[in-house]
Scaffold this motif. Structure first.
Motif, PDB file in Angstrom:
ATOM      1  N   VAL A 278       0.845  -1.190   0.000  1.00 39.30           N
ATOM      2  CA  VAL A 278       0.000   0.000   0.000  1.00 39.30           C
ATOM      3  C   VAL A 278       0.881   1.242   0.000  1.00 39.30           C
ATOM      4  CG1 VAL A 278      -1.661   1.338   1.340  1.00 39.30           C
ATOM      5  CG2 VAL A 278      -1.925  -1.131   1.152  1.00 39.30           C
ATOM      6  N   SER A 279       0.565   2.206  -0.846  1.00 39.26           N
ATOM      7  CA  SER A 279       1.342   3.442  -0.902  1.00 39.26           C
ATOM      8  C   SER A 279       0.936   4.355   0.255  1.00 39.26           C
ATOM      9  CB  SER A 279       1.106   4.153  -2.234  1.00 39.26           C
ATOM     10  OG  SER A 279       1.688   5.434  -2.217  1.00 39.26           O
ATOM     11  N   ILE A 280       1.885   4.686   1.100  1.00 39.91           N
ATOM     12  CA  ILE A 280       1.605   5.591   2.210  1.00 39.91           C
ATOM     13  C   ILE A 280       1.165   6.954   1.686  1.00 39.91           C
ATOM     14  CG2 ILE A 280       2.626   6.782   4.190  1.00 39.91           C
ATOM     15  CD1 ILE A 280       4.414   4.376   4.612  1.00 39.91           C
ATOM     16  N   ASN A 281       1.688   7.319   0.544  1.00 38.93           N
ATOM     17  CA  ASN A 281       1.365   8.623  -0.048  1.00 38.93           C
ATOM     18  C   ASN A 281      -0.134   8.798  -0.267  1.00 38.93           C
ATOM     19  OD1 ASN A 281       0.897  10.153  -2.882  1.00 38.93           O
ATOM     20  ND2 ASN A 281       2.582  11.106  -1.761  1.00 38.93           N
ATOM     21  N   THR A 282      -0.845   7.731  -0.555  1.00 41.32           N
ATOM     22  CA  THR A 282      -2.278   7.828  -0.853  1.00 41.32           C
ATOM     23  C   THR A 282      -3.146   7.804   0.394  1.00 41.32           C
ATOM     24  OG1 THR A 282      -2.542   5.426  -1.087  1.00 41.32           O
ATOM     25  CG2 THR A 282      -1.894   6.666  -3.061  1.00 41.32           C
ATOM     26  N   LEU A 283      -2.580   7.492   1.547  1.00 37.11           N
ATOM     27  CA  LEU A 283      -3.357   7.423   2.781  1.00 37.11           C
ATOM     28  C   LEU A 283      -3.645   8.830   3.311  1.00 37.11           C
ATOM     29  CD1 LEU A 283      -1.367   4.565   4.575  1.00 37.11           C
ATOM     30  CD2 LEU A 283      -3.638   4.368   3.513  1.00 37.11           C
ATOM     31  N   PRO A 284      -4.804   9.049   3.907  1.00 32.77           N
ATOM     32  CA  PRO A 284      -5.106  10.374   4.486  1.00 32.77           C
ATOM     33  C   PRO A 284      -4.258  10.625   5.721  1.00 32.77           C
ATOM     34  CG  PRO A 284      -6.832   8.802   5.039  1.00 32.77           C
ATOM     35  CD  PRO A 284      -5.927   8.101   4.081  1.00 32.77           C
ATOM     36  N   LYS A 285      -3.671  11.818   5.784  1.00 32.08           N
ATOM     37  CA  LYS A 285      -2.725  12.118   6.857  1.00 32.08           C
ATOM     38  C   LYS A 285      -2.967  13.511   7.427  1.00 32.08           C
ATOM     39  CE  LYS A 285       0.581  11.104   3.951  1.00 32.08           C
ATOM     40  NZ  LYS A 285      -0.182  10.340   2.963  1.00 32.08           N
ATOM     41  N   ILE A 286      -2.497  13.690   8.657  1.00 35.58           N
ATOM     42  CA  ILE A 286      -2.606  14.973   9.364  1.00 35.58           C
ATOM     43  C   ILE A 286      -1.201  15.452   9.704  1.00 35.58           C
ATOM     44  CG2 ILE A 286      -3.575  16.200  11.346  1.00 35.58           C
ATOM     45  CD1 ILE A 286      -5.737  14.931   9.655  1.00 35.58           C
ATOM     46  N   SER A 287      -0.924  16.714   9.416  1.00 36.49           N
ATOM     47  CA  SER A 287       0.370  17.325   9.722  1.00 36.49           C
ATOM     48  C   SER A 287       0.184  18.395  10.791  1.00 36.49           C
ATOM     49  CB  SER A 287       0.969  17.949   8.446  1.00 36.49           C
ATOM     50  OG  SER A 287       2.131  18.700   8.738  1.00 36.49           O
ATOM     51  N   LEU A 288       0.806  18.193  11.947  1.00 38.13           N
ATOM     52  CA  LEU A 288       0.656  19.130  13.057  1.00 38.13           C
ATOM     53  C   LEU A 288       1.879  20.008  13.283  1.00 38.13           C
ATOM     54  CD1 LEU A 288      -1.069  16.989  15.855  1.00 38.13           C
ATOM     55  CD2 LEU A 288      -2.140  18.470  14.149  1.00 38.13           C
TER      56      LEU A 288
ATOM     57  N   GLY B  32      -0.914  13.524   0.235  1.00 39.46           N
ATOM     58  CA  GLY B  32      -2.024  12.862   0.904  1.00 39.46           C
ATOM     59  C   GLY B  32      -2.467  13.498   2.202  1.00 39.46           C
ATOM     60  N   VAL B  33      -1.941  14.671   2.527  1.00 40.18           N
ATOM     61  CA  VAL B  33      -2.339  15.353   3.759  1.00 40.18           C
ATOM     62  C   VAL B  33      -3.709  15.997   3.557  1.00 40.18           C
ATOM     63  CG1 VAL B  33      -1.796  17.241   5.352  1.00 40.18           C
ATOM     64  CG2 VAL B  33       0.031  15.743   4.498  1.00 40.18           C
ATOM     65  N   ILE B  34      -4.639  15.739   4.495  1.00 44.37           N
ATOM     66  CA  ILE B  34      -5.979  16.309   4.390  1.00 44.37           C
ATOM     67  C   ILE B  34      -6.172  17.485   5.345  1.00 44.37           C
ATOM     68  CG2 ILE B  34      -6.990  14.158   3.562  1.00 44.37           C
ATOM     69  CD1 ILE B  34      -8.059  13.686   6.407  1.00 44.37           C
ATOM     70  N   TYR B  35      -5.280  17.622   6.313  1.00 41.24           N
ATOM     71  CA  TYR B  35      -5.302  18.790   7.187  1.00 41.24           C
ATOM     72  C   TYR B  35      -3.882  19.081   7.648  1.00 41.24           C
ATOM     73  CZ  TYR B  35      -6.012  21.852  11.207  1.00 41.24           C
ATOM     74  OH  TYR B  35      -5.939  22.913  12.090  1.00 41.24           O
ATOM     75  N   GLY B  36      -3.472  20.341   7.488  1.00 43.00           N
ATOM     76  CA  GLY B  36      -2.128  20.721   7.895  1.00 43.00           C
ATOM     77  C   GLY B  36      -2.143  21.991   8.718  1.00 43.00           C
ATOM     78  N   GLU B  37      -1.528  21.944   9.886  1.00 39.49           N
ATOM     79  CA  GLU B  37      -1.314  23.144  10.687  1.00 39.49           C
ATOM     80  C   GLU B  37       0.088  23.664  10.393  1.00 39.49           C
ATOM     81  OE1 GLU B  37      -4.470  22.235  14.287  1.00 39.49           O
ATOM     82  OE2 GLU B  37      -2.331  22.192  14.766  1.00 39.49           O
ATOM     83  N   VAL B  38       0.135  24.849   9.835  1.00 40.19           N
ATOM     84  CA  VAL B  38       1.411  25.434   9.415  1.00 40.19           C
ATOM     85  C   VAL B  38       1.817  26.499  10.420  1.00 40.19           C
ATOM     86  CG1 VAL B  38       0.134  26.960   7.859  1.00 40.19           C
ATOM     87  CG2 VAL B  38       2.601  26.725   7.598  1.00 40.19           C
ATOM     88  N   ARG B  39       3.010  26.347  10.970  1.00 41.71           N
ATOM     89  CA  ARG B  39       3.489  27.329  11.950  1.00 41.71           C
ATOM     90  C   ARG B  39       4.583  28.186  11.330  1.00 41.71           C
ATOM     91  NH1 ARG B  39       4.893  23.772  16.865  1.00 41.71           N
ATOM     92  NH2 ARG B  39       3.119  22.616  16.028  1.00 41.71           N
TER      93      ARG B  39
ATOM     94  N   LYS C  29     -13.261  10.593  10.793  1.00 37.43           N
ATOM     95  CA  LYS C  29     -14.038   9.775   9.849  1.00 37.43           C
ATOM     96  C   LYS C  29     -13.301   9.611   8.529  1.00 37.43           C
ATOM     97  CE  LYS C  29     -18.578  11.138  11.710  1.00 37.43           C
ATOM     98  NZ  LYS C  29     -19.823  11.906  11.419  1.00 37.43           N
ATOM     99  N   ALA C  30     -12.687  10.681   8.057  1.00 37.97           N
ATOM    100  CA  ALA C  30     -11.971  10.612   6.782  1.00 37.97           C
ATOM    101  C   ALA C  30     -10.761   9.673   6.883  1.00 37.97           C
ATOM    102  CB  ALA C  30     -11.518  12.011   6.364  1.00 37.97           C
ATOM    103  N   ILE C  31     -10.077   9.694   8.011  1.00 36.36           N
ATOM    104  CA  ILE C  31      -8.930   8.816   8.206  1.00 36.36           C
ATOM    105  C   ILE C  31      -9.370   7.363   8.256  1.00 36.36           C
ATOM    106  CG2 ILE C  31      -7.125   8.135   9.845  1.00 36.36           C
ATOM    107  CD1 ILE C  31      -7.052  11.185  10.614  1.00 36.36           C
ATOM    108  N   VAL C  32     -10.380   7.088   9.045  1.00 39.90           N
ATOM    109  CA  VAL C  32     -10.882   5.709   9.169  1.00 39.90           C
ATOM    110  C   VAL C  32     -11.327   5.179   7.806  1.00 39.90           C
ATOM    111  CG1 VAL C  32     -12.695   4.267  10.158  1.00 39.90           C
ATOM    112  CG2 VAL C  32     -11.515   5.947  11.592  1.00 39.90           C
ATOM    113  N   ALA C  33     -12.046   6.000   7.068  1.00 40.47           N
ATOM    114  CA  ALA C  33     -12.515   5.580   5.749  1.00 40.47           C
ATOM    115  C   ALA C  33     -11.348   5.341   4.797  1.00 40.47           C
ATOM    116  CB  ALA C  33     -13.469   6.627   5.179  1.00 40.47           C
ATOM    117  N   GLY C  34     -10.374   6.245   4.808  1.00 36.07           N
ATOM    118  CA  GLY C  34      -9.229   6.120   3.902  1.00 36.07           C
ATOM    119  C   GLY C  34      -8.396   4.902   4.191  1.00 36.07           C
ATOM    120  N   PHE C  35      -8.180   4.591   5.451  1.00 38.39           N
ATOM    121  CA  PHE C  35      -7.386   3.407   5.793  1.00 38.39           C
ATOM    122  C   PHE C  35      -8.171   2.132   5.540  1.00 38.39           C
ATOM    123  CE2 PHE C  35      -4.462   6.353   7.590  1.00 38.39           C
ATOM    124  CZ  PHE C  35      -3.274   5.680   7.742  1.00 38.39           C
ATOM    125  N   ALA C  36      -9.502   2.186   5.707  1.00 35.32           N
ATOM    126  CA  ALA C  36     -10.320   1.008   5.433  1.00 35.32           C
ATOM    127  C   ALA C  36     -10.279   0.633   3.965  1.00 35.32           C
ATOM    128  CB  ALA C  36     -11.755   1.264   5.873  1.00 35.32           C
TER     129      ALA C  36
END
Length: 364
Positions: A6-16, A96-103, A355-362
């Motif tokens: 599985v390509s990690i790039n395609t999985l939904p991810k969060i960047s904090l 594949g990031v769906i939410y990113g907090e940029v500092r 929900k988006a993460i759970v769905a994407g990994f499923a």
């Protein structure tokens, strides 16, 4: 790759934990530098990328931070900030990031006449343009600004006021960053008092270039809901004995508090190697206490810190950890769920991310 290819790039991810001025494209630096007549240490993309990586890998946070003199220099105009912010969003979405907090630290971007407010607005406009551009390509992403004050300067109260002023215009939280040792969060107590009164969430760089006292100050003086890096919290974890099947440990009071209160650790594996933050444990990724903290139940998240300096992406960081510690898709999903829960968004939005993460990994 975990999960049988599985390509990690395609999985939904969060960047904090990702710095805007640490995520520029080398080509963008070259073009922006030419426009303002700035001399660069290298003038082609490959050599410039290598220069940033090599300079950032000296094993010292102080040396690592010197590379930001170059990136900040090309981010002193509205056009520069807008472009960097727009491309930042594009690069996250492509990873594949769906939410990113940029500092980022607005106080470092005023050399060519911008005001603090103009700088924040330029970045927000760039972020929104990037979101719109990626949505046109079928990729959904959202962002939030974390306004950062420099801990060695004396403008933190002013920067905290700036963060509060824009809390409904793209800003989601506050941070202090920069040289950590000798500049505890307690130096900025007035800023953190204001933020607490205004119910503005804070994360604090702590436990990277300094130890437990810095973390204590982040928690007590900074009222930190998350620890930026926090890797040296492992200094408060004592391994009593270890056999082939089990590791028996004792948590000190700081580590116990962080774990029991579920205060999130914004861990940045490659960056921690580059700056020497994990020197007490070794100099390879396998020596990183990430897995120890994870197995002990700490709320760990995975982050890039600075993609340019580390020549990395969030997907690459996850792949490196998977190779080092044998993580599978279930583990990677936990890291993303931890990040979604710890984001500085309202509860309803965090639930949507979950929900988006759970769905994407499923579907993986």
């Amino acid at each position: 790759m975990p999960g049988g290819g599985v390509s990690i790039n395609t999985l939904p991810k969060i960047s904090l934990h990702d710095h805007l001025d640490g995520g520029l494209r080398p080509q963008t630096i070259i073009e922006l530098a030419e426009a303002i007549g700035l001399d660069l240490p290298e003038t082609d993309v490959e050599s410039l990328q290598k220069w940033f990586y090599d300079q950032s890998s000296a094993g010292s946070l102080v040396e690592y931070l010197k590379t930001f003199d170059v990136t900040c220099a090309v981010m002193q105009t509205r056009d520069g900030l807008f472009r960097v912010a727009k491309e930042y969003v594009e690069d996250l979405a492509l990873d594949g990031v769906i939410y990113g907090e940029v500092r980022w630290a607005p106080e470092q971007h005023l050399a060519r006449g911008l005001t603090l407010d103009e700088a924040v607005e330029a970045v927000q406009d760039g972020l929104e343009a990037g979101i719109e551009h990626m949505e046109a390509q079928g990729k959904s992403i959202r962002t939030g600004q974390i306004i950062t004050a420099m801990r060695h300067a004396d403008r933190s109260l002013e920067i905290a006021e700036l963060a509060v002023r824009y809390r409904f215009d793209g800003v989601v939280g506050f941070d202090i960053a920069g040289a950590e040792a000798g500049f505890p969060a307690s130096n900025h107590r007035a800023a953190f008092d204001l933020l607490a009164r205004e119910f503005m969430p804070t994360t604090v760089h702590a436990g990277e270039a300094d130890g437990l006292d810095s973390i204590r100050s982040a928690l007590f003086d900074g009222r930190a809901l998350r620890l930026g890096h926090g890797v040296r919290l492992a200094e408060d974890v004592t391994i009593e004995r270890q056999d082939d099947d089990n590791t028996f440990v004792t948590l000190g009071p700081v580590a116990q508090w962080v774990r029991d209160r579920e205060i999130t650790l914004e861990l940045c594996p490659s960056s921690n190697l580059q700056t020497g933050a994990i020197a007490a444990w070794g100099d390879e990724l396998l020596d990183h206490p990430f897995d120890l903290l994870y197995q002990l139940g700490f709320k760990v998240t995975v982050n890039t810190d600075n993609g340019l300096m580390g020549d990395t992406t969030l997907s690459q960081e996850l792949a490196l950890l998977s190779d080092a510690f044998g993580y599978d898709l279930d583990d990677l999903e936990v890291f993303q769920l931890n990040a979604a829960a710890a984001s500085f968004l309202p509860l309803e939005d965090r639930e949507e991310l979950t929900k988006a993460i759970v769905a994407g990994f499923a579907d993986a």
